[in-house]
Design an enzyme around this catalytic site. Structure first.
Site, PDB file in Angstrom:
ATOM      1  N   ASP A  78      -1.258 -13.127   1.551  1.00  0.00           N
ATOM      2  CA  ASP A  78      -1.783 -12.005   2.341  1.00  0.00           C
ATOM      3  C   ASP A  78      -2.124 -12.557   3.721  1.00  0.00           C
ATOM      4  OD1 ASP A  78      -2.652  -9.626   3.225  1.00  0.00           O
ATOM      5  OD2 ASP A  78      -4.562  -9.646   2.164  1.00  0.00           O
ATOM      6  N   ASP A  92     -11.230 -12.001  10.483  1.00  0.00           N
ATOM      7  CA  ASP A  92     -10.261 -12.260   9.412  1.00  0.00           C
ATOM      8  C   ASP A  92      -8.933 -12.668  10.038  1.00  0.00           C
ATOM      9  OD1 ASP A  92      -9.184 -12.251   6.865  1.00  0.00           O
ATOM     10  OD2 ASP A  92      -8.775 -10.110   6.868  1.00  0.00           O
ATOM     11  N   MET A 100       2.482  -5.818  -7.666  1.00  0.00           N
ATOM     12  CA  MET A 100       1.149  -5.281  -7.345  1.00  0.00           C
ATOM     13  C   MET A 100       1.273  -4.116  -6.370  1.00  0.00           C
ATOM     14  SD  MET A 100      -1.132  -5.342  -4.586  1.00  0.00           S
ATOM     15  CE  MET A 100      -1.796  -6.727  -3.677  1.00  0.00           C
ATOM     16  N   GLU A 153      -9.514 -13.740  -1.939  1.00  0.00           N
ATOM     17  CA  GLU A 153      -8.699 -14.120  -0.774  1.00  0.00           C
ATOM     18  C   GLU A 153      -9.338 -15.306  -0.059  1.00  0.00           C
ATOM     19  OE1 GLU A 153      -6.969 -11.169   1.870  1.00  0.00           O
ATOM     20  OE2 GLU A 153      -7.602 -12.381   3.597  1.00  0.00           O
ATOM     21  N   HIS A 205     -11.358 -14.473   3.057  1.00  0.00           N
ATOM     22  CA  HIS A 205     -12.576 -13.685   2.892  1.00  0.00           C
ATOM     23  C   HIS A 205     -13.759 -14.528   2.437  1.00  0.00           C
ATOM     24  CE1 HIS A 205      -9.923  -9.839   2.356  1.00  0.00           C
ATOM     25  NE2 HIS A 205      -9.729 -10.462   3.495  1.00  0.00           N
ATOM     26  N   GLU A 211     -10.913  -6.802  -4.726  1.00  0.00           N
ATOM     27  CA  GLU A 211     -10.771  -7.826  -3.677  1.00  0.00           C
ATOM     28  C   GLU A 211     -11.997  -7.815  -2.768  1.00  0.00           C
ATOM     29  OE1 GLU A 211      -7.134  -7.723  -1.420  1.00  0.00           O
ATOM     30  OE2 GLU A 211      -7.995  -8.984   0.153  1.00  0.00           O
ATOM     31  N   LYS A 227     -14.633  -8.838   0.276  1.00  0.00           N
ATOM     32  CA  LYS A 227     -14.599  -9.282   1.678  1.00  0.00           C
ATOM     33  C   LYS A 227     -15.983  -9.004   2.261  1.00  0.00           C
ATOM     34  CE  LYS A 227     -11.881  -8.743   5.922  1.00  0.00           C
ATOM     35  NZ  LYS A 227     -10.757  -8.042   6.585  1.00  0.00           N
ATOM     36  N   ASP A 253      -4.953 -13.769  -3.215  1.00  0.00           N
ATOM     37  CA  ASP A 253      -4.441 -13.625  -1.847  1.00  0.00           C
ATOM     38  C   ASP A 253      -4.577 -14.960  -1.139  1.00  0.00           C
ATOM     39  OD1 ASP A 253      -3.829 -10.990  -2.237  1.00  0.00           O
ATOM     40  OD2 ASP A 253      -5.245 -10.178  -0.765  1.00  0.00           O
ATOM     41  N   ASP A 272      -6.244 -14.347   8.622  1.00  0.00           N
ATOM     42  CA  ASP A 272      -5.030 -14.227   7.795  1.00  0.00           C
ATOM     43  C   ASP A 272      -3.942 -15.196   8.252  1.00  0.00           C
ATOM     44  OD1 ASP A 272      -6.194 -12.226   6.232  1.00  0.00           O
ATOM     45  OD2 ASP A 272      -5.347 -10.597   7.414  1.00  0.00           O
ATOM     46  N   HIS A 330       0.878  -1.163   0.000  1.00  0.00           N
ATOM     47  CA  HIS A 330       0.000   0.000   0.000  1.00  0.00           C
ATOM     48  C   HIS A 330       0.920   1.219   0.000  1.00  0.00           C
ATOM     49  CE1 HIS A 330      -2.185  -3.078   2.413  1.00  0.00           C
ATOM     50  NE2 HIS A 330      -3.275  -2.591   1.882  1.00  0.00           N
ATOM     51  N   ASP A 361       2.386   1.857   3.370  1.00  0.00           N
ATOM     52  CA  ASP A 361       3.313   0.875   3.961  1.00  0.00           C
ATOM     53  C   ASP A 361       4.738   1.399   3.789  1.00  0.00           C
ATOM     54  OD1 ASP A 361       1.167  -0.835   4.316  1.00  0.00           O
ATOM     55  OD2 ASP A 361       1.612  -2.033   2.531  1.00  0.00           O
TER      56      ASP A 361
HETATM   57  C1  GCO Z   1      -7.616  -7.445   4.689  1.00  0.00           C
HETATM   58  C2  GCO Z   1      -7.251  -7.410   3.233  1.00  0.00           C
HETATM   59  C3  GCO Z   1      -6.050  -6.605   2.950  1.00  0.00           C
HETATM   60  C4  GCO Z   1      -5.876  -6.377   1.478  1.00  0.00           C
HETATM   61  C5  GCO Z   1      -4.849  -5.344   1.268  1.00  0.00           C
HETATM   62  C6  GCO Z   1      -4.417  -5.197  -0.157  1.00  0.00           C
HETATM   63  O1  GCO Z   1      -8.566  -8.120   4.957  1.00  0.00           O
HETATM   64  O2  GCO Z   1      -6.977  -6.833   5.513  1.00  0.00           O
HETATM   65  O3  GCO Z   1      -7.084  -8.717   2.813  1.00  0.00           O
HETATM   66  O4  GCO Z   1      -4.930  -7.206   3.496  1.00  0.00           O
HETATM   67  O5  GCO Z   1      -5.568  -7.555   0.809  1.00  0.00           O
HETATM   68  O6  GCO Z   1      -5.347  -4.161   1.716  1.00  0.00           O
HETATM   69  O7  GCO Z   1      -5.451  -5.185  -1.001  1.00  0.00           O
HETATM   70 MN    MN Z   2      -6.226  -9.559   1.062  1.00  0.00          MN
HETATM   71 MN    MN Z   3      -7.739 -10.582   4.783  1.00  0.00          MN
END
Ligand code: GCO
Ligand code: MN
Ligand code: MN
Length: 387
Positions: A288, A256, A89, A218, A221, A182, A184, A246, A258, A55, A58
């Site tokens: 991700d 979430d 990306m 993802e 998600h 993306e 979610k 992702d 991750d 991002h 970041d």
């Molecule tokens: C989340 C998302 C993010 C995005 C990221 C880039 O749920 O936090 O998955 O990690 O993937 O902002 O698009």
């Molecule tokens: Mn993501």
């Molecule tokens: Mn996520």
């Protein structure tokens, strides 16, 4: 058999925000110090990754001066070239700053929407400068808690207008981005717009330049939404819209998480890897995800190694699956092709008439066992490593 050590040819990428995650959560402070971006580049390259994604914020703090920005970007580019990593990306942080508390492109405030466009254009400039070809839109705050606010329809219109604007901007600048939406379902908003891969695919058809837009599904998600991730990815592939992916893991019906790829739903991860490999998808394989909050920096690199190692092991398992005579026999038993019927199933008035007249042994079709219990256990045995 390899030792499952990745190389850049495997196309594995991580976000600065993933391995850079400090372990902060809504209930607790960071458990690890932040890592500098050039250091992350060096470490990821050492582990055999191909690229690093980001991002805008970041890398460059939201309030950096132009001179600071240029210094930070120059140092980062130097690290990329020193260590041979690419940035496939880029994306915009449209969720951390309080200005975006009610969304960015779908905020009810026209000033916020215009600021989101400005911030995204600047972030697209940065991504292009770093060589990115894919631009992700994760609508983290694009949603609602209070639907009495009455923006459900207008929000989709604002979202569409913004994406149309940004696609034109990319073309006018000659950036040549391909955009990946993306989805979610929730978190950080109660309800996020375009909650699933299916919703995003439907929305893309309403944009001015649908050819420039695809999806970035993802694992976590779709799982949060109670859906099967591999099915979502298959639909994206079928539509020619898998522009990015992702990879991570997740328990259903939770926040979430991750999690490290393959750490929770190993068979789902296997199905996914096999699907991606069989499909010929040749884009980046982006993790991700982040290390558990319990971990120190060593745990972060163990996490990153683990994501890539699991993918490579499952890729090898997919190869074994294809080469296993008993599994292939079970598949052949399951799939019953019939060339005459396939020909008949292409519409002509004659085929329709002949199909209507045909006699089928319905009872026999109902009696036939499909052998899927056997096939599934063979798959388990393969994953357990005893085949
Ligand atoms: C989340 C998302 C993010 C995005 C990221 C880039 O749920 O936090 O998955 O990690 O993937 O902002 O698009
Ligand atoms: Mn993501
Ligand atoms: Mn996520």
């Amino acid at each position: 058999m390899t030792d499952f050590t990745p190389t850049p040819a495997d196309r594995f990428t991580f976000g600065l925000w993933t391995v850079g995650n400090t372990g902060r959560d809504p209930f607790g402070e960071p458990t690890r110090p932040p890592l500098r971006a050039p250091y992350i580049v060096e470490k990821l390259a050492g582990l055999g990754a191909y690229g690093v994604n980001l991002h805008d914020n970041d890398l460059v703090p939201i309030d950096a001066s132009a001179a600071e920005r240029d210094r930070i970007v120059a140092e980062f580019r130097q690290a990329l070239s020193d260590h041979g990593l690419v940035v496939p990306m880029a994306t915009t942080n449209l969720f951390s700053d309080p200005a975006f508390k009610d969304g960015a492109f779908t905020s009810a405030d026209a000033q916020v929407r215009a600021y989101a466009l400005q911030k995204t254009m600047r972030s697209m400039d940065l991504g292009a400068e770093l060589g990115a070809h894919t631009y992700v839109f994760w609508g983290g705050r694009e949603g609602t808690e209070v639907d009495a606010g009455g923006k459900l329809l207008s929000a989709l219109g604002w979202f569409r207008d913004s994406l149309n604007f940004l696609a034109e901007y990319s073309e006018a600048q000659g950036y040549g981005y391909r955009f990946a939406l993306e989805p979610k379902p929730n978190e950080p908003r109660a309800d996020i717009f375009l909650p699933t891969v299916g919703s995003a695919l439907g929305f893309i058809g309403t944009l001015d330049r649908p050819d420039l837009f695809g999806v970035n599904p993802e694992f976590a998600h779709e799982t949060m939404a109670g859906l099967n991730f591999a099915h979502a990815v298959a639909q994206a592939l079928d539509a020619g819209k898998l522009f990015h992916i992702d990879l991570n893991d997740q328990k259903m019906s939770r926040f979430d998480q991750d999690l490290r790829f393959g750490s929770e739903n190993l068979k789902g991860a296997f199905t996914l890897v096999k699907l991606l490999e069989d499909s010929g998808y040749d884009g980046p394989l982006h993790f991700d995800a982040h290390a558990l909050r319990t971990e120190d920096e060593a745990g972060v690199w163990a996490f990153a190694r683990g994501c890539m190692r699991t993918y490579l092991i499952l890729k090898d398992k997919a190869r074994q699956f294809d080469a296993d005579p008993e599994i292939q026999a079970a598949l052949a038993e399951y799939h019953r092709a019939d060339e005459e019927l396939a020909a008949l199933s292409r519409f002509t008035p004659e085929n329709a008439a002949s199909l209507k007249e045909r006699t089928f042994d319905r009872a026999a079709l109902g009696r036939r066992g499909l052998g899927l219990e056997h096939l599934d256990q063979l798959t388990n045995d393969l994953l357990f490593g005893i085949r």
